[in-house]
Each structure stands twice: as C-alpha cells, then as structure tokens.
Design a protein around this motif. Structure first.
Motif, PDB file in Angstrom:
ATOM      1  N   PHE A   1      -8.613  19.614  28.794  1.00 20.47           N
ATOM      2  CA  PHE A   1      -9.986  19.989  29.295  1.00 20.47           C
ATOM      3  C   PHE A   1     -10.851  19.009  29.047  1.00 20.47           C
ATOM      4  N   LEU A   2     -11.971  18.664  29.996  1.00 21.05           N
ATOM      5  CA  LEU A   2     -12.838  17.693  29.313  1.00 21.05           C
ATOM      6  C   LEU A   2     -14.220  18.450  29.803  1.00 21.05           C
ATOM      7  N   ALA A   3     -14.978  18.625  28.659  1.00 19.91           N
ATOM      8  CA  ALA A   3     -16.455  18.831  28.851  1.00 19.91           C
ATOM      9  C   ALA A   3     -17.206  17.626  29.132  1.00 19.91           C
ATOM     10  N   PHE A   4     -17.857  17.540  30.294  1.00 23.20           N
ATOM     11  CA  PHE A   4     -18.421  16.533  30.919  1.00 23.20           C
ATOM     12  C   PHE A   4     -19.604  16.053  30.085  1.00 23.20           C
ATOM     13  N   GLN A   5     -19.903  14.693  29.951  1.00 24.73           N
ATOM     14  CA  GLN A   5     -21.168  14.304  29.496  1.00 24.73           C
ATOM     15  C   GLN A   5     -22.124  14.597  30.541  1.00 24.73           C
ATOM     16  N   TYR A   6     -22.099  14.537  31.569  1.00 26.75           N
ATOM     17  CA  TYR A   6     -22.810  15.034  32.803  1.00 26.75           C
ATOM     18  C   TYR A   6     -22.285  15.880  33.675  1.00 26.75           C
ATOM     19  N   PRO A   7     -22.326  17.363  33.459  1.00 30.61           N
ATOM     20  CA  PRO A   7     -21.890  18.252  34.109  1.00 30.61           C
ATOM     21  C   PRO A   7     -22.147  18.026  35.801  1.00 30.61           C
ATOM     22  N   VAL A   8     -21.350  18.487  36.560  1.00 32.03           N
ATOM     23  CA  VAL A   8     -21.772  18.082  37.998  1.00 32.03           C
ATOM     24  C   VAL A   8     -22.302  19.500  38.587  1.00 32.03           C
ATOM     25  N   GLU A   9     -23.160  19.383  39.633  1.00 30.15           N
ATOM     26  CA  GLU A   9     -23.823  20.435  40.366  1.00 30.15           C
ATOM     27  C   GLU A   9     -22.953  20.794  41.480  1.00 30.15           C
ATOM     28  N   ILE A  10     -22.740  21.796  41.841  1.00 31.13           N
ATOM     29  CA  ILE A  10     -22.263  22.423  43.062  1.00 31.13           C
ATOM     30  C   ILE A  10     -22.838  23.389  43.871  1.00 31.13           C
ATOM     31  N   PRO A  11     -23.710  22.632  44.692  1.00 28.54           N
ATOM     32  CA  PRO A  11     -24.438  23.974  45.611  1.00 28.54           C
ATOM     33  C   PRO A  11     -23.624  24.809  46.279  1.00 28.54           C
ATOM     34  N   GLY A  12     -23.829  25.864  46.556  1.00 33.58           N
ATOM     35  CA  GLY A  12     -23.164  26.792  47.340  1.00 33.58           C
ATOM     36  C   GLY A  12     -22.008  27.551  46.854  1.00 33.58           C
ATOM     37  N   VAL A  13     -21.660  27.062  45.590  1.00 29.84           N
ATOM     38  CA  VAL A  13     -20.531  27.618  44.765  1.00 29.84           C
ATOM     39  C   VAL A  13     -21.038  28.451  43.951  1.00 29.84           C
ATOM     40  N   GLY A  14     -20.986  29.866  43.698  1.00 30.43           N
ATOM     41  CA  GLY A  14     -21.458  30.512  42.696  1.00 30.43           C
ATOM     42  C   GLY A  14     -20.658  30.164  41.250  1.00 30.43           C
ATOM     43  N   ASN A  15     -21.409  30.207  40.216  1.00 34.05           N
ATOM     44  CA  ASN A  15     -20.763  29.998  38.949  1.00 34.05           C
ATOM     45  C   ASN A  15     -19.494  30.890  38.674  1.00 34.05           C
ATOM     46  N   MET A  16     -19.799  32.115  38.939  1.00 34.38           N
ATOM     47  CA  MET A  16     -18.638  33.216  38.686  1.00 34.38           C
ATOM     48  C   MET A  16     -17.550  32.759  39.678  1.00 34.38           C
ATOM     49  N   THR A  17     -17.797  32.563  40.870  1.00 37.73           N
ATOM     50  CA  THR A  17     -16.634  32.333  41.952  1.00 37.73           C
ATOM     51  C   THR A  17     -15.658  31.171  41.269  1.00 37.73           C
ATOM     52  N   PHE A  18     -16.551  30.228  40.797  1.00 33.28           N
ATOM     53  CA  PHE A  18     -15.872  28.745  40.361  1.00 33.28           C
ATOM     54  C   PHE A  18     -15.089  29.301  39.122  1.00 33.28           C
ATOM     55  N   LEU A  19     -15.357  30.032  38.165  1.00 29.54           N
ATOM     56  CA  LEU A  19     -14.763  30.331  36.968  1.00 29.54           C
ATOM     57  C   LEU A  19     -13.591  31.180  37.215  1.00 29.54           C
ATOM     58  N   ARG A  20     -13.786  32.092  38.323  1.00 30.18           N
ATOM     59  CA  ARG A  20     -12.582  32.802  38.412  1.00 30.18           C
ATOM     60  C   ARG A  20     -11.470  31.944  39.218  1.00 30.18           C
ATOM     61  N   THR A  21     -12.031  31.188  40.208  1.00 37.45           N
ATOM     62  CA  THR A  21     -11.093  30.201  40.971  1.00 37.45           C
ATOM     63  C   THR A  21     -10.355  29.318  39.859  1.00 37.45           C
ATOM     64  N   ALA A  22     -11.089  28.821  39.102  1.00 35.00           N
ATOM     65  CA  ALA A  22     -10.338  27.917  37.937  1.00 35.00           C
ATOM     66  C   ALA A  22      -9.420  28.779  36.986  1.00 35.00           C
ATOM     67  N   VAL A  23      -9.918  29.819  36.630  1.00 34.73           N
ATOM     68  CA  VAL A  23      -8.820  30.728  35.799  1.00 34.73           C
ATOM     69  C   VAL A  23      -7.494  31.163  36.503  1.00 34.73           C
ATOM     70  N   ASN A  24      -7.712  31.642  37.646  1.00 24.59           N
ATOM     71  CA  ASN A  24      -6.616  31.913  38.360  1.00 24.59           C
ATOM     72  C   ASN A  24      -5.782  30.886  39.047  1.00 24.59           C
ATOM     73  N   ALA A  25      -6.428  29.749  39.121  1.00 28.30           N
ATOM     74  CA  ALA A  25      -5.601  28.507  39.533  1.00 28.30           C
ATOM     75  C   ALA A  25      -4.693  28.067  38.557  1.00 28.30           C
ATOM     76  N   GLN A  26      -5.183  28.035  37.377  1.00 28.41           N
ATOM     77  CA  GLN A  26      -4.411  27.587  36.368  1.00 28.41           C
ATOM     78  C   GLN A  26      -3.382  28.635  35.800  1.00 28.41           C
TER      79      GLN A  26
END
Ligand SMILES: Nc1ncnc2c1ncn2[C@@H]1O[C@H](COP(=O)(O)OP(=O)(O)OP(=O)(O)O)[C@@H](O)[C@H]1O
Ligand SMILES: [Mg+2]
Lengths: 251, 428
Positions: free
Chosen positions: A83-108
């Motif tokens: 896991f890398l905690a980015f120096q400059y975290p990336v903005e992703i317009p249109g993707v909700g943070n919650m959706t992002f987290l769930r997608t990531a957790v379930n993908a792994q």
C-alpha cells in the motif's frame, strides 16, 4: 519482509537515471523511515514499488515476502499487501469516496479468493475507521479527494490504509500539510495498525512525525541511493544539522 | 432561388420512392405543406453548414442501406417499469403486442386514425412545431417526416398520467425504412412521461412534437438500441409555456449513424428545459447531437449536458446553440458537451454557440475532449482495482453528470446497468 536489492530506475521518456542502486530491507513488523533531500528519489522509489508507469527498472529487484513485485500489475501488488499513501493523493471527480472504498476493499478480497464484504458490514467497518480519523459522513459521500483540504486528503489515505489492512505500508510524506492535531490523528491511525505482521516504510522530512511513529530504523537517501542507515538518532541528527555532514561523510 | 443541381437530384430521387399517405382532411393539408417545405429546401447534403460534421447521405438516399436484425440477447429494457406499452415493428403499430391505449389522464390515438377525424386536437400541432423549427436553420428531414409519416401516436395529457407511456420500437426487417411522427400535447398542469426504446428499423426517421402548456411537465427518456447497423435521424420539437418543464435524456449505444436534433422554444416565463445525452460508441460509430434552444421569455432556465465515450475510431458530434431573444431577461442557460476519447483514433467535433440579444442573462458553455486520467487510473489500481474495472469506473464517472439528469430511479438504474454491461462486453 520487503527486500530491495541494487534497484536501478530510469525515466522511460528520457535518459535520466533516478535510482542508482537502492539497497533496503524492511523486516516484517518493523517501521523504517526514509529521509533525504528533495529530489533524492524517495517518491520515485515508492512509485516504482507500487507499479506506476513511466519508469524503467534497469537493474535490481524488489521482493515482498518471496514475491517479485516488480513483475506484477499495480492491482496485484495491492492484493499482495502493498500500500502506498500518496504524497499527492489524486482527485477523482464523479466517483464517490464510499464507492471507491468499497470497490477497493472488495477487489482485493476477490483477488485473494475471499468473499466480498456485505453492504451492511462494509458500512459498519468504514464508519468505525472514519470516526477514529475524524472523517465525517460528508467526506465519505463526496467524490474521491475532490475539494478535500490537504490535511483531509492525507487522512483519507490513512483511512484507505486502515480499510485495506496491507502488509507493507509505504507512507510518502503523509505528514506534509498536516496541522499539529491532524498529525497526531494520523500517527495514532498508523500506530493502531502497527502489528507483528505489518511493516512500514515512512518517508518524511521531519522528526516530528517520528516523535509519534517511532521508527526502528532510519535511512538517508541521497542521489538515488541509501547512503546511511542507523537508529532513530539519525533522524534527530538530520533535524539539528541537516544533511551536509552526512553527505560529506559518505562522499 | 433554385437549388443546386446535386441537391435537386437527391431530393427528387428520395421523393420518387415516397407517396403522401391517403385520407385525412387536416392531415392532408399539413402533409402537402410539409412536402412544399422539403421541395423548397431540398434534402441536406454534406456541403450544408449544418451537416458539416455528419454526412447525411445514408439518411437521404432513395433506399436505406441494409441493417442486419440484431438480437441484443439481454433482458428487455425498462422491463421492471410499470408502463403502458405501445409497440411499433419496423415503424408499424402492432396492436397485438401493445397494451390497451386507455389510461387515466391521457388520450392516446394512432396518427392514422386521428387523421380521418374531421376535427382533432392534433390538427393545430401536427407539423406546426416542425414548421416553426425550420427557422433560422432548415431541417428538411423533419419536414419530410411530417409529409410522409405513416404511423405514430397522438398523446394528449390532461392530468397527472399514472404511468409512463412506453414507445417500443422493434426491428425485424433488414431493409425497413420507417417514418414515425408523434405529437404530445401536455395540457395546463398535466404531467406525463414518455419513454422510447429500441432500434426501430434499418433506417428510422422520427419526429416528436411536444406542446407543453402553462404549468405542465413533460419527461422523456430514450434508449436508442444497440443494433449497430441501423441509421436514425430524429427530431424533437418542443414549445414551453409559462412555468412548464421539459426534461429529456437519451442513451445511445452503438449505431453507425445517429443524428438527434432537439429544437426547444421557451415561450412562457419561468419555464425550464433540460436536454441531456450519454452516448457510447465503438469503431464506425457516428453520433450527432444537434440542439437549438431559443429563449423568448423571462427568467427561463435551459440546460444541455452531453457526454460521449468514443473508442476505436468512433466519431461524436455536438452542435448546440442557445439563442436568447431580445427581452428574454434573466435567462439562465448552461451547456456542456464533453467527450472521453479512449484512444487516439476517435474524434469529437463540437460547435457550441451562444447568440444573445438580452443584457441581463447568465449563459455558460463549455466543450472538452479528453483521455482517461492516467493518474486516477493508477490511483485506483494501486488500491487493488483491476485496470479494466478502474477504467469502467472512470468512464461512468465521466458520464455521471449526464446520467444525473434522469429523474426516475428505476429508469436510471436500468440504464446504468446497461452501460456497465456495454463496457464489460468491450473487455479483452
Ligand atoms: N516523471 C518525471 N519526469 C521528470 N523528472 C522526474 C520524474 N519523476 C521524477 N523525476 C525527477 O527525479 C528526481 C527524484 O524525484 P522524487 O520525486 O523521487 O524525489 P523525492 O525524493 O520524493 O523529493 P521530495 O522530497 O521533494 O518529495 C527529481 O529530480 C525529479 O525531478
Ligand atoms: Mg517526494
């Protein structure tokens, strides 16, 4: 355990060597810190380890618990526990943070052959972790990092780390841009994750983060190499004297 | 002024194969007028300014190009929705497959039947908005439609219509050349939803005229069907009264030729018109949204949101204009057209225009073309999301602003699922 041996990396687009033989071993359960002047290659090392495009590995290797990570796709490295905690975290317009987290957790989970987390379990899990990092419901709903303050972005990185429970956590200047309270919060988040089976590589410019996250080993990186390795006292030396003495000593 | 020879030729060749439908008193008059409009303007050609990005030849040719009948092999669209079904097969009304046309708060009549009646409410609407919409830009294919449409429905909503009216177009013949014309009159305070779905025919020319009275609302959702070979030109003409609402969303996936024109006139104060579209295309996909919105009243709002995802050499076109007439103060006009180019071969051609003759208005427009954000892609991958999933997530995020224009959640979920399937099918 992460073992980096003789790692040489150049830019894909231009003939510029950035890492010039990095040797570094982070034992399981340990916290290592990397310090070093601007432009010495710290972020590059973290990107190369996590699989970002644009770099050519010209020599050397990086092995995580026996697996050659440099051969893997970025998502495979994540599933392997990097896991890398980015120096400059990336903005992703249109993707909700919650959706992002769930997608990531379930993908792994899927990649590891585990079952996906139910919506209810996930919600409980994310709320609990978010609360400890003082991330409110609004931040979970908003698009990933969009309009987040610098400090909020960094806390969001730690939230992702807490949710994904990686084996090898690389934190690239997670302390930069944080106020004193946020820094404590982030450090507590990291300390809560410290365990026998989990290692950390903390990239930072300042001793104050290391006051909270006590490293076992401190490395100094300069011009694409680890030039000195020592105990926590090395960070204190940098704090008081800067890099001049150390660099002169190894030159 | 005489038409250029080439234009005369294509127009004559196309008209030679058509004959004005028989019968109908008021309808005959409207058709004769419309035919005169076609003859005066001539059919469009690639030389016309309004068609510089889209070659209309396959829409104007005497015979349609063949289009293989396509079986989407998926659950029918809007299947979970309680709706009144009206089915057209290759442009012909299918009574057997359709529901009974009676529904509270609305009168529905077939065009061919209504045309026989001496007096019918549609006589003041059929061809009227189309004719109005010929200025300042000519739309000869719409006039052709008014003249030769053989079928269609006339919908008059008088109250809040309890369920959506669903126009289902089925395509069974590889050489069908369908011309459909619908009229919708939404009376004062009434509220109706019309949804359209399906590929329709090998070639499809459709006009919908929508007259929205004061305080009335018209909602429109359309899914244009996945069959790739069909060619379609559609025109929606809408006139809005005071405090009325028009909301239209179109999803287009595939299609070698689609031209959707939308011509809206805000004639009553405080009216709201939203028109949005999401299009996804691959290869020889060609999709054109052409929108013309005229503000001719106080304090009206218009919003255009068009997003296209293009890959493997696909072409997207957007021509959008906001015309604010003198005196249309406090106009709030917004227009955005964007494309996401998934490779270097695809192209997006846009012509956004503002023409404003009032001084107290807020109008904005923007048009962009971009690639997938590589940084975002890597960020997602670094969290364990596969490259394909990450790309799909970013594509859907790109389309989100357009999809948000769909108000009905069941419909929105259905369309989102179809988009996800479409993306999934395109994986290596
Ligand atoms: N994509 C790139 N294009 C051009 N130069 C690059 C690129 N990536 C890295 N570099 C260069 O490589 C060197 C190392 O950069 P890197 O970001 O790894 O440094 P760093 O140690 O993280 O510095 P800082 O402490 O300022 O964050 C710098 O000179 C930087 O300009
Ligand atoms: Mg850095």
């Amino acid at each position: 355990m992460l073992e980096i041996k003789n790692l040489h990396v150049k830019l894909e687009e231009e003939d510029k060597q950035i890492l010039k033989g990095v040797d570094l071993t982070v034992e399981t359960g340990k916290v290592h810190a990397i310090m070093g002047p601007n432009g010495s290659g710290k972020s590059t090392l973290s990107y190369v380890l996590s699989g970002k495009d644009g770099y050519d590995v010209t020599d050397g290797e990086a092995v995580l618990d026996g697996e050659d990570v440099l051969e893997m796709e970025p998502e495979e490295r994540a599933a392997a526990g990097l896991f890398l905690a980015f120096q400059y975290p990336v903005e992703i317009p249109g993707v909700g943070n919650m959706t992002f987290l769930r997608t990531a957790v379930n993908a792994q989970r899927k990649a590891r052959g585990e079952e996906e987390m139910s919506a209810a379990d996930f919600l409980k899990f994310v709320r609990e972790k978010a609360k400890s990092l003082k991330i409110d419901a609004d931040m979970l709903k908003r698009p990933v990092n969009v309009g987040f303050s610098g400090g909020e972005k960094k806390r969001n990185e730690i939230l992702q780390m807490a949710m994904l429970e990686p084996k090898m956590c690389i934190l690239d200047e997670t302390d930069s841009g944080l106020d004193v309270d946020a820094m404590k919060l982030v450090a507590e988040g990291v300390n809560a994750l410290r365990s026998e089976g989990r290692s950390f590589l903390v990239i930072t410019h300042y001793q104050r983060l290391l006051d909270h996250i006590k490293p076992d080993v401190v490395h100094i990186m300069a011009d694409g190499r680890i030039v000195k390795t020592g105990g926590p006292e090395l960070a204190l030396e940098v704090e008081t004297n800067g890099y001049a003495d150390i660099l002169a000593e190894v030159a | 002024m005489a038409l250029p020879q080439a234009k005369q030729t294509i127009t004559q060749e196309r008209l030679a194969g058509l004959s004005l439908p028989q019968g109908g008193k008021w309808a005959s008059a409207a058709r004769t007028d419309a035919l005169a409009r076609v003859q005066a303007a001539g059919l469009p050609s690639a030389r016309d300014e309004y068609w510089k990005f889209t070659n209309p030849i396959s829409l104007t040719s005497a015979e349609p190009d063949l289009a293989a009948v396509f079986d989407p092999q998926e659950t029918p669209i809007f299947g979970d929705l309680d709706r009144l079904k009206i089915v057209f097969v290759d442009g012909v009304f299918d009574a057997e497959a359709s529901d009974d046309l009676s529904l509270d708060g609305v009168e529905i009549t077939r065009l061919s039947e209504a045309a026989q009646a001496d007096i019918h409410w549609a006589k003041d609407l059929y061809g009227a908005l189309e004719s109005n919409g010929q200025v300042p830009v000519q739309r000869p294919l719409a006039a052709l439609n008014t003249a030769f449409a053989t079928d269609g429905v006339l919908i008059r909503a008088t109250g809040k219509v309890s369920k959506p009216i669903s126009l289902i177009y089925l395509h069974n013949s590889e050489s069908s050349d369908a011309i459909l014309h619908h009229c919708v009159k939404v009376e004062k305070g009434a509220d109706v939803t019309v949804i359209e779905s399906g590929p329709a025919a090998a070639r499809f020319n459709k006009v919908m005229e929508v007259d929205i009275a004061d305080g009335a609302a018209f909602h429109h959702v359309r899914a244009q069907g996945r069959d790739h070979e069909r060619r379609a030109v559609t025109h929606t003409f809408a006139r809005l009264g005071e405090e009325s609402t028009f909301k239209s969303f179109t999803l287009t996936a595939n299609g070698v030729m689609t031209r959707n024109e939308c011509v809206i006139e805000l004639t009553g104060d405080n009216a709201i018109a939203h028109v949005a579209g999401a299009a996804v295309g691959d290869g020889d996909f060609h999709h054109d949204d052409t929108v013309f919105i005229t503000h001719d009243a106080l304090n009206c709002e218009s919003r255009q949101v068009f997003k296209k995802v293009l890959r493997n050499g696909a072409t997207g076109v957007f021509q959008g204009k906001i015309l604010v007439k003198e005196g249309a103060q406090k106009t709030d006009g917004y227009q955005i057209s964007q494309s996401l180019l998934l490779d270097g071969d695809s192209q997006f051609l846009a012509k956004p225009e503002l023409e404003i003759y009032a001084d107290d208005v807020a109008c904005s427009h923007g048009s962009t073309s971009g690639a997938i954000d590589e940084e975002a892609l890597f960020y997602l991958q670094s969290r364990g999301v596969s490259k394909d999933d990450a790309q799909d997530l970013l594509v859907l995020a790109f389309l989100a602003e357009a999809l948000e224009e769909i108000e009905d959640e069941t419909i929105a979920d259905d369309l989102l699922g179809r988009l996800q399937n479409w993306l999934a099918r395109r994986r290596g």
